[in-house]
Design an enzyme around this catalytic site. Sequence first.
Site, PDB file in Angstrom:
ATOM      1  CB  SER A 195    -136.342  -4.844 -23.138  1.00  0.00           C
ATOM      2  OG  SER A 195    -137.462  -4.202 -22.554  1.00  0.00           O
TER       3      SER A 195
ATOM      4  CG  ASP B  74    -138.799  -4.074 -18.373  1.00  0.00           C
ATOM      5  OD1 ASP B  74    -138.306  -3.201 -17.629  1.00  0.00           O
ATOM      6  OD2 ASP B  74    -138.743  -4.002 -19.615  1.00  0.00           O
TER       7      ASP B  74
ATOM      8  CG  ASP C 112    -134.649  -2.696 -19.794  1.00  0.00           C
ATOM      9  OD1 ASP C 112    -135.741  -3.280 -19.641  1.00  0.00           O
ATOM     10  OD2 ASP C 112    -134.448  -1.875 -20.708  1.00  0.00           O
TER      11      ASP C 112
ATOM     12  CG  ASP D 195    -137.355  -0.212 -20.573  1.00  0.00           C
ATOM     13  OD1 ASP D 195    -137.841  -1.272 -20.119  1.00  0.00           O
ATOM     14  OD2 ASP D 195    -137.014  -0.085 -21.772  1.00  0.00           O
TER      15      ASP D 195
END
Length: 559
Positions: free
Chosen positions: A145, A300, A302, A304
């Site tokens: 993340s 960010d 990834d 999400d």
Amino acid sequence: MCFRELFNQWCDRVSDPVLKAELDEMNQSGDEACIEDAFYQTLEFGTAGLRGVLGAGTNRMNIYTVGQATQGIANYIMQLPSSDNTVAICYDSRINSELFAHTAAAVLAANGIRSFVYPRLEPTPALSFATRYLKCAIGINVTASHNPSKYNGYKVYGPDGCQITAEIADAITNAIVSVDIFDDVKTMDFDEALNQGLVSFIDEKVLDAFLDAVYEQSVYDKDPGNLKLVYTPLNGTGLECVTKILNRIGVSDIHVVEEQAQPDGNFPTCPYPNPENRDALEKGIDLCEKVHPDLLLATDPDADRVGIAVKDGNDYQLLSGNEVGVLLLDFICRMRRKANTMPCDPVAVTTIVSTSLVDDVARAYDVEVRRVLTGFKYIGGVIAELEDTGHPERFIFGFEESYGYLAGTHARDKDAVVASMLICEMAEYYRTKGKNLYQAMQDIYKTYGYHHNRTLSFTFEGSAGAQKMSDLMSAFRTTALSAVGGFVVESIVDYKEGVGTLPPANVIEFVLEGGSKAIVRPSGTEPKIKVYVFAVGRSAEEAKEIADVISSDMSGRMA
């Protein structure tokens, strides 16, 4: 085995040249603390999968710990009733993400389990979607993340597209602990697995279907083509999907931050690629000063989570996750009412650590708010409950204060792609009314009252840090606080044994006089304790002052 015995075993058994060199360096340095930290525990597998620092050791992310975890997952899958269980795999831009994704696929293939792997890095919600779309038993997403570059991780999803439940995590953990990391992990060459059809690259039509599902959540009935945007994917996965969906709704005046456009797991321009933090947005703000957009948008690594900033006077204001969540709920409700598409008995979902302001906004639109524990899988769980009753359409929006949002039921995790689309539609809606999103948020405060929320994070590294975190949580439970920041503690809610319908959680809530509160919980993915501060005041200044004194008090207790 003690950490020294494990270290010696790894020195003898590891064949990977990079990890072997790292072990040799550790041995030659004689740094016992470094060796202990790498081997004092096995990287813990939980509902968030694995997450840790890259490197050699049982407490590190590497091909051996990834292989062991995947072999455990393979053993779990082979015990499932169906004999045709498959796995979807995705990865982000982090160091070794593609390597770990292919390592996982190779282990599954050696166990006779077919996997579908995205041919290039893609956002986390695209993995959640693919797991459901391809009817897989499990989804694996290699990502850490928004953590610093030294981290990587390995998230596991169930067939519903949610991160796995505690029950499945326990079953997989039991399978993993029975796997010897060197002797029991089956593997094969990745290219050979491709040739044999045990690994397939996910077809482009799956990503197209994901974007179609995102587009269905559009709620603005006018052309947002006049919106001017600066966008940064923070060297992550967002560029492809975010720009595609924005172009599709008509937003084409997009200025991408050049230094952060391409995938780079070193994150050279922002060591902590978290859109919550101003440091991560500085390059974007620099570009804003040159092109003067209506909005700065940042996803960010990834994709999400998403953060935003808008110009206010001579500076750029970053809106918090709570503020964007409230704005989006209000906007979605406003647009759906206007279009007469609001379902009967609509439901919005948020967490116990999100702002109480959401309750006031939801009440104005006759929307039921359901609160769950921190973790988007719990929001996904509410969607599943609504599906079970035959009414998934009742779900209109879900969010976490940590910058994660979801509209629609196409994914069961945070989705910065759909959030980016809705944020841009919302920004254009307010632009036509002569306002930016910061000004729109001030209108909400004037209507419903002034709330100031903030999250404090306290880091505790290594084995000593883990013990310190445990001691602090125990102290909060055994020493009942009578006041925080001078505000009387009216009640204490300990979620350890579960509260109401919520499952047990290591969370303590201090309800303070005047409607303010503080909530304490250890992070599930980082060596941190987080304190969530909720302050309510008669003005923005008073709410901030209350948050300041609560924050100061709670910070002092973390020493």
